[in-house]
Design a protein around this motif. Structure first.
Motif, PDB file in Angstrom:
ATOM      1  N   UNK A   1     -29.505 131.668 104.269  1.00 55.60           N
ATOM      2  CA  UNK A   1     -28.803 131.794 102.987  1.00 55.60           C
ATOM      3  C   UNK A   1     -29.628 132.458 101.891  1.00 55.60           C
ATOM      4  N   UNK A   2     -30.919 132.620 102.108  1.00 58.96           N
ATOM      5  CA  UNK A   2     -31.757 133.242 101.094  1.00 58.96           C
ATOM      6  C   UNK A   2     -32.421 132.221 100.186  1.00 58.96           C
ATOM      7  N   UNK A   3     -33.466 132.654  99.452  1.00 58.04           N
ATOM      8  CA  UNK A   3     -34.263 131.716  98.641  1.00 58.04           C
ATOM      9  C   UNK A   3     -33.495 131.061  97.499  1.00 58.04           C
ATOM     10  N   UNK A   4     -32.552 131.763  96.880  1.00 55.76           N
ATOM     11  CA  UNK A   4     -31.807 131.155  95.767  1.00 55.76           C
ATOM     12  C   UNK A   4     -30.968 129.982  96.253  1.00 55.76           C
ATOM     13  N   UNK A   5     -30.245 130.192  97.344  1.00 59.24           N
ATOM     14  CA  UNK A   5     -29.454 129.097  97.899  1.00 59.24           C
ATOM     15  C   UNK A   5     -30.372 127.946  98.295  1.00 59.24           C
ATOM     16  N   UNK A   6     -31.482 128.251  98.949  1.00 56.45           N
ATOM     17  CA  UNK A   6     -32.391 127.202  99.413  1.00 56.45           C
ATOM     18  C   UNK A   6     -32.936 126.387  98.245  1.00 56.45           C
TER      19      UNK A   6
ATOM     20  N   UNK B   1     -39.774 118.613  99.052  1.00 56.20           N
ATOM     21  CA  UNK B   1     -38.588 118.982  99.823  1.00 56.20           C
ATOM     22  C   UNK B   1     -38.797 120.367 100.418  1.00 56.20           C
ATOM     23  N   UNK B   2     -38.761 120.460 101.740  1.00 55.67           N
ATOM     24  CA  UNK B   2     -38.946 121.716 102.456  1.00 55.67           C
ATOM     25  C   UNK B   2     -37.626 122.104 103.108  1.00 55.67           C
ATOM     26  N   UNK B   3     -37.116 123.283 102.776  1.00 57.24           N
ATOM     27  CA  UNK B   3     -35.830 123.740 103.306  1.00 57.24           C
ATOM     28  C   UNK B   3     -36.072 124.875 104.282  1.00 57.24           C
ATOM     29  N   UNK B   4     -35.826 124.633 105.564  1.00 61.10           N
ATOM     30  CA  UNK B   4     -35.931 125.697 106.552  1.00 61.10           C
ATOM     31  C   UNK B   4     -34.658 126.538 106.503  1.00 61.10           C
ATOM     32  N   UNK B   5     -34.817 127.799 106.100  1.00 55.70           N
ATOM     33  CA  UNK B   5     -33.664 128.678 105.902  1.00 55.70           C
ATOM     34  C   UNK B   5     -33.345 129.453 107.189  1.00 55.70           C
ATOM     35  N   UNK B   6     -33.091 128.686 108.272  1.00 58.39           N
ATOM     36  CA  UNK B   6     -32.750 129.273 109.573  1.00 58.39           C
ATOM     37  C   UNK B   6     -33.793 130.302 110.024  1.00 58.39           C
ATOM     38  N   UNK B   7     -35.066 129.886 109.982  1.00 53.42           N
ATOM     39  CA  UNK B   7     -36.164 130.773 110.383  1.00 53.42           C
ATOM     40  C   UNK B   7     -36.030 131.170 111.853  1.00 53.42           C
ATOM     41  N   UNK B   8     -36.494 132.382 112.143  1.00 52.57           N
ATOM     42  CA  UNK B   8     -36.449 132.867 113.526  1.00 52.57           C
ATOM     43  C   UNK B   8     -37.803 132.755 114.218  1.00 52.57           C
ATOM     44  N   UNK B   9     -38.823 132.291 113.508  1.00 55.52           N
ATOM     45  CA  UNK B   9     -40.140 132.093 114.108  1.00 55.52           C
ATOM     46  C   UNK B   9     -40.358 130.597 114.366  1.00 55.52           C
ATOM     47  N   UNK B  10     -41.586 130.165 114.317  1.00 53.52           N
ATOM     48  CA  UNK B  10     -41.923 128.775 114.658  1.00 53.52           C
ATOM     49  C   UNK B  10     -41.971 127.863 113.433  1.00 53.52           C
ATOM     50  N   UNK B  11     -41.367 128.291 112.333  1.00 47.91           N
ATOM     51  CA  UNK B  11     -41.445 127.538 111.080  1.00 47.91           C
ATOM     52  C   UNK B  11     -40.936 126.105 111.222  1.00 47.91           C
TER      53      UNK B  11
ATOM     54  N   UNK C   1     -38.261 127.762 102.808  1.00 48.78           N
ATOM     55  CA  UNK C   1     -39.112 128.196 103.921  1.00 48.78           C
ATOM     56  C   UNK C   1     -38.336 129.134 104.841  1.00 48.78           C
ATOM     57  N   UNK C   2     -38.808 130.358 104.946  1.00 50.71           N
ATOM     58  CA  UNK C   2     -38.199 131.301 105.883  1.00 50.71           C
ATOM     59  C   UNK C   2     -39.295 132.105 106.569  1.00 50.71           C
ATOM     60  N   UNK C   3     -39.402 131.949 107.866  1.00 52.82           N
ATOM     61  CA  UNK C   3     -40.403 132.678 108.662  1.00 52.82           C
ATOM     62  C   UNK C   3     -41.791 132.625 108.028  1.00 52.82           C
ATOM     63  N   UNK C   4     -42.209 131.417 107.725  1.00 47.88           N
ATOM     64  CA  UNK C   4     -43.473 131.227 107.004  1.00 47.88           C
ATOM     65  C   UNK C   4     -44.473 130.436 107.839  1.00 47.88           C
ATOM     66  N   UNK C   5     -44.415 130.596 109.153  1.00 43.78           N
ATOM     67  CA  UNK C   5     -45.264 129.814 110.044  1.00 43.78           C
ATOM     68  C   UNK C   5     -46.755 129.989 109.751  1.00 43.78           C
ATOM     69  N   UNK C   6     -47.120 131.153 109.239  1.00 46.29           N
ATOM     70  CA  UNK C   6     -48.540 131.450 109.039  1.00 46.29           C
ATOM     71  C   UNK C   6     -49.138 130.703 107.848  1.00 46.29           C
TER      72      UNK C   6
END
Length: 389
Positions: free
Chosen positions: A67-72, A34-44, A9-14
């Protein structure tokens, strides 16, 4: 099957709540999501914390550095407890029977082939930011286990969302390559294809969202990623994989030549085509010969071979566009318009044909080899949606 669903999950609040809801509505539920917040900058992260309250099977992990989707995905796999992993993207949607039918397909094929299948995937449709379907069905292909690597070299049939993998083989294939920014999914499928077969469900059980934030939405990025992936393999290795497909030899040879052209090995590919051409009336021979002559700037020979292509396959969109592009170079705008429009009749979203058509209508544009656009691969039956930027 004991299944863990992993969603980076990265900046996927919508979209993320709708995505998770589509997993919670499955006819067969996974044992954990399992939901991994990848240091989102929005309200995710705030939304994920609220989503976690919906079910005890939902688990949230919060990364402090992006870290990006592969790391997540790899991180999510390391935290999973089950034997099977279902990957899903944070803006896509699952139809209610995705998991149930994936399990059923696994059992069907592994009962027949002694557990040689290690991954399942399905066909899909594409949707826009408002969840409106914007494409036909993008289909995959069912093959015997030893064939899938050759097919995957030639074209990635698989959307990451909805892929179900035996976790032991995910690790045996060394997980997602975290150094790749694009085409990292195709890179993994190729390594998994060396380990076992892929089950295909010929039903669109996933809706893939195409938005400006989608990584795979950018065509140039995807092409760059593909080239980096292919550099990892020798040409002999690729040829052996393609020849393991249970197809006539001339078809395998043509498909291998198309791969040689992608790797800029035109002369050796041309030699193989010249051996085939007197013996087989196969449209792809002529299409590839046309590409070779474009490379050599021999437009009349290219045009002749593209016409032979569409005589054998009238809806060959790539050949139709290339004929239109050649006529554009020859300043025959009437003929160019005719063939570009034919290409768009068969493939309404065809970007190369739309680009050349815009070029044709721009009276001030100086038409030359550098600004016309040729199509170098046969088109999918259903085109993927890309941003050209």
């Amino acid at each position: 099957m004991n299944i863990s669903v992993i969603i980076p999950c990265y900046n996927c609040e919508k979209f993320i709540e709708e995505t998770v809801d589509s997993i919670l509505k499955q006819s067969v539920l996974p044992l954990e999501i399992i939901l991994i917040n990848d240091n989102s900058s929005d309200n995710t992260l705030s939304i994920l914390n609220n989503i976690e309250k919906k079910s005890e099977i939902i688990k949230i992990f919060d990364l402090k550095i992006n870290k990006g989707p592969s790391f997540s995905r790899n991180y999510g796999a390391s935290k999973s407890k089950e034997d099977y992993i279902l990957f899903f993207d944070s803006d896509d949607l699952a139809l209610p029977y995705l998991i149930e039918k994936s399990i059923k397909r696994f059992h069907e094929l592994n009962d027949e082939f002694d557990d040689k299948y290690i991954l399942s995937y399905c066909s899909y449709v594409q949707i826009d930011e408002n969840s409106k379907v914007i494409s036909g069905i993008t289909k995959g292909i069912q093959t015997d286990p030893e064939e899938i690597l050759g097919y995957e070299f030639l074209r990635n049939y698989i959307s990451t969302s909805g892929v179900l993998i035996k976790k032991q083989f995910f690790y045996k294939a060394n997980k997602f390559n975290e150094s790749l920014e694009y085409a990292e999914d195709w890179d993994l499928w190729l390594r998994l294809a060396k380990e076992g077969g892929f089950c295909y469900i010929d039903e669109p059980l996933v809706m893939v969202r195409r938005s400006n934030n989608s990584v795979s939405f950018n065509l140039k990025n995807m092409q760059l990623g593909e080239r980096l992936v292919l550099k990892q393999y020798s040409i002999d290795y690729i040829e052996n994989a393609i020849n393991r497909r249970k197809l006539p030899k001339y078809i395998n040879t043509c498909d291998f030549v198309s791969m040689m052209f992608r790797l800029e090995n035109y002369e050796e590919g041309f030699k193989r085509l010249k051996i085939l051409s007197p013996n087989y009336e196969y449209y792809n021979i002529y299409f590839l010969l046309g590409l070779y002559y474009i490379k050599k700037s021999k437009l009349d020979l290219a045009l002749d071979n593209f016409f032979k292509t569409i005589k054998l396959k009238e809806n060959h969109g790539a050949a139709l566009n290339n004929i239109g592009a050649i006529y554009l170079l020859k300043n025959n705008r009437t003929a160019s318009l005719d063939f570009l429009n034919k290409a768009l009749e068969y493939f309404p979203g065809f970007m190369d044909a739309k680009y050349n058509l815009n070029l044709l209508h721009n009276e001030e544009e100086n038409i030359n080899f550098k600004n016309v656009r040729f199509t170098l691969r046969e088109l999918r039956d259903t085109l993927l949606k890309y941003n050209e930027g």
